[in-house]
Design a protein around this motif. Structure first.
Motif, mmCIF file in Angstrom:
data_model
loop_
_atom_site.group_PDB
_atom_site.id
_atom_site.type_symbol
_atom_site.label_atom_id
_atom_site.label_comp_id
_atom_site.label_asym_id
_atom_site.label_seq_id
_atom_site.Cartn_x
_atom_site.Cartn_y
_atom_site.Cartn_z
ATOM 1 N N MET A 112 60.193 -38.556 7.384
ATOM 2 C CA MET A 112 60.788 -37.290 6.951
ATOM 3 C C MET A 112 62.309 -37.343 7.082
ATOM 4 N N TYR A 113 62.937 -38.200 6.272
ATOM 5 C CA TYR A 113 64.395 -38.351 6.411
ATOM 6 C C TYR A 113 65.137 -37.083 6.001
ATOM 7 N N ILE A 114 64.804 -36.509 4.857
ATOM 8 C CA ILE A 114 65.514 -35.317 4.400
ATOM 9 C C ILE A 114 65.347 -34.180 5.393
ATOM 10 N N GLU A 115 64.140 -34.036 5.956
ATOM 11 C CA GLU A 115 63.875 -32.955 6.902
ATOM 12 C C GLU A 115 64.622 -33.094 8.218
ATOM 13 N N GLN A 116 65.270 -34.234 8.446
ATOM 14 C CA GLN A 116 66.083 -34.382 9.657
ATOM 15 C C GLN A 116 67.216 -33.357 9.693
ATOM 16 N N ALA A 117 67.548 -32.813 8.515
ATOM 17 C CA ALA A 117 68.586 -31.781 8.443
ATOM 18 C C ALA A 117 68.193 -30.560 9.261
ATOM 19 N N TYR A 118 66.889 -30.331 9.418
ATOM 20 C CA TYR A 118 66.407 -29.176 10.173
ATOM 21 C C TYR A 118 66.708 -29.290 11.667
ATOM 22 N N LYS A 119 67.092 -30.456 12.112
ATOM 23 C CA LYS A 119 67.455 -30.624 13.520
ATOM 24 C C LYS A 119 68.827 -30.016 13.814
ATOM 25 N N GLY A 120 69.483 -29.561 12.743
ATOM 26 C CA GLY A 120 70.748 -28.844 12.880
ATOM 27 C C GLY A 120 70.665 -27.538 12.120
ATOM 28 N N LEU A 121 71.809 -26.979 11.787
ATOM 29 C CA LEU A 121 71.876 -25.747 10.995
ATOM 30 C C LEU A 121 71.948 -26.151 9.530
ATOM 31 N N SER A 122 70.949 -25.748 8.741
ATOM 32 C CA SER A 122 70.791 -26.318 7.403
ATOM 33 C C SER A 122 70.879 -25.293 6.273
ATOM 34 N N SER A 172 73.059 -34.060 14.991
ATOM 35 C CA SER A 172 73.461 -35.338 15.570
ATOM 36 C C SER A 172 73.702 -36.377 14.475
ATOM 37 N N LEU A 173 74.521 -37.356 14.802
ATOM 38 C CA LEU A 173 74.787 -38.444 13.862
ATOM 39 C C LEU A 173 73.525 -39.263 13.625
ATOM 40 N N THR A 174 72.695 -39.377 14.645
ATOM 41 C CA THR A 174 71.446 -40.133 14.509
ATOM 42 C C THR A 174 70.537 -39.508 13.455
ATOM 43 N N SER A 175 70.371 -38.184 13.497
ATOM 44 C CA SER A 175 69.479 -37.524 12.537
ATOM 45 C C SER A 175 70.076 -37.484 11.136
ATOM 46 N N LEU A 176 71.393 -37.645 11.012
ATOM 47 C CA LEU A 176 72.006 -37.792 9.697
ATOM 48 C C LEU A 176 71.748 -39.196 9.155
ATOM 49 N N THR A 177 71.593 -40.155 10.061
ATOM 50 C CA THR A 177 71.454 -41.557 9.689
ATOM 51 C C THR A 177 70.014 -41.968 9.423
ATOM 52 N N THR A 178 69.082 -41.475 10.256
ATOM 53 C CA THR A 178 67.715 -41.994 10.199
ATOM 54 C C THR A 178 66.718 -40.992 10.751
ATOM 55 N N SER A 179 65.456 -41.183 10.392
ATOM 56 C CA SER A 179 64.381 -40.367 10.959
ATOM 57 C C SER A 179 63.816 -41.026 12.215
ATOM 58 N N ARG A 180 64.282 -42.237 12.530
ATOM 59 C CA ARG A 180 63.837 -42.908 13.741
ATOM 60 C C ARG A 180 64.536 -42.321 14.974
ATOM 61 N N LYS A 181 64.014 -42.652 16.143
ATOM 62 C CA LYS A 181 64.576 -42.108 17.383
ATOM 63 C C LYS A 181 66.003 -42.562 17.602
ATOM 64 N N ARG A 211 73.926 -40.558 0.103
ATOM 65 C CA ARG A 211 72.528 -40.706 0.500
ATOM 66 C C ARG A 211 72.208 -39.981 1.806
ATOM 67 N N GLY A 212 73.234 -39.594 2.554
ATOM 68 C CA GLY A 212 72.993 -38.883 3.793
ATOM 69 C C GLY A 212 73.187 -37.389 3.665
#
Length: 321
Positions: free
Chosen positions: A1-11, A92-101, A166-167
């Motif tokens: 769920m790469y696109i949904e990583q945006a939900y880990k912030g304010l989207s 976070s920069l991680t969630s912008l970069t990847t869906s991995r931990k 892409r990010g």
């Protein structure tokens, strides 16, 4: 769920609109100040800049200084992306970069070395097949300076394009439209069209955009299928770095003190389709086998789940672990 990583912030959509406009302002206005100032101090610099003639600007400043200042605009823009993501989106920069931990740098390096090897192979094969089209251009000191600038700055330039296209834009458009096909198509077309001002387009015609748009789709596909930017970051850096160091021409965007100069009169031919229709599909198959990609239709054209669904799934996974 790469696109949904945006939900880990304010989207919210307005945040992405504000962020995109902010990045463009920093990239095209603020970050360009050092380059504009350097050109203004040189005779003929301003007229070269106004005309948009990259060859003249490179000649006025010197190829290595011009390359550094041009790449600096991307480096500053990359920082602005990170600032907007952290403070505007609280992401976070991680969630912008990847869906991995965490960011998988092995993927970055694998894509980098794989495409570097392929690119170098294609370049030297062409030099071997058509030696009359190339001129050995090695000058020790300028080349060493070029290598230092390129190694440190080109990955920042390519990373800015990947994180922005892409990010940031992929996640923003995906959460706003609630599907994956639109951000893939939009960012791929935009990536290609942003190259329309490159001197290659003026020299070869608009047909060259097929390559740029095709590359955009390839990078978008590997980002969505692999659930992260790592492969795209490695591939893009390798592509631009090998080109800058090995071959230059008077009609390319990167005019450098590279090992060789292409002195041929370029013609747009079927060879421009080989990477898009042959090489990229082979790479997709290779990546898919190595990283066990499945469910292509859902990952490339499926729906983006709602914020509530995503966060509930995240909570369930935490409970299970």
């Amino acid at each position: 769920m790469y696109i949904e990583q945006a939900y880990k912030g304010l989207s919210e959509g307005w945040r992405y609109i504000l962020g995109i406009l902010g990045v463009l302002f920093v990239w095209q206005i603020i970050a360009a100040i050092p380059l504009i100032a350097a050109l203004a101090l040189k005779d003929g610099g301003m007229s070269a800049m106004i005309s948009g003639d990259i060859g003249r600007m490179s000649l006025v400043l010197g190829s290595n200084l011009f390359l550094f200042l041009m790449l600096l605009t991307f480096a500053i823009a990359l920082i602005s992306i990170f600032v907007f993501v952290k403070y505007l989106h609280k992401q976070s920069l991680t969630s912008l970069t990847t869906s991995r931990k965490k960011v998988d740098f092995k993927r970055v390096w694998f894509a980098f070395f794989l495409w570097s090897a392929i690119s170098v192979g294609f370049i030297f094969l062409d030099i071997w097949l058509s030696p009359e089209d190339y001129e050995f251009n090695f000058k020790p000191v300028p080349f060493i300076v070029l290598a230092i600038v390129a190694v440190f700055m080109i990955p920042l330039q390519t990373s800015m394009e990947e994180y922005f296209m892409r990010g940031y834009m992929m996640q923003g458009l995906g959460t706003m439209t609630k599907n994956k096909w639109f951000p893939l198509v939009f960012t791929s077309l935009l990536f290609g069209l942003l190259h329309i001002m490159n001197p290659e387009v003026e020299k070869l015609g608009y047909g060259i955009l097929v390559f740029y748009i095709g590359t955009g789709f390839f990078l978008g596909i590997i980002t969505l299928m692999d659930e992260g930017l790592e492969l795209a970051l490695g591939f893009h850096a390798a592509n631009n770095l090998t080109t800058a160091l090995l071959v230059t021409a008077d009609w390319t965007a990167f005019q450098t003190d590279s090992l060789y100069r292409d002195i041929s009169d370029p013609v747009l031919g079927w060879d421009i389709l080989v990477p898009v229709l042959v090489v990229f599909p082979i790479l997709l198959i290779l990546f898919s086998k190595k990283y066990k990609w499945t469910n292509w239709k859902e990952k490339l054209a499926g729906k983006v789940v709602s914020r509530e669904e995503f966060l509930n799934t995240e909570k369930e996974e935490i409970v299970q672990h």
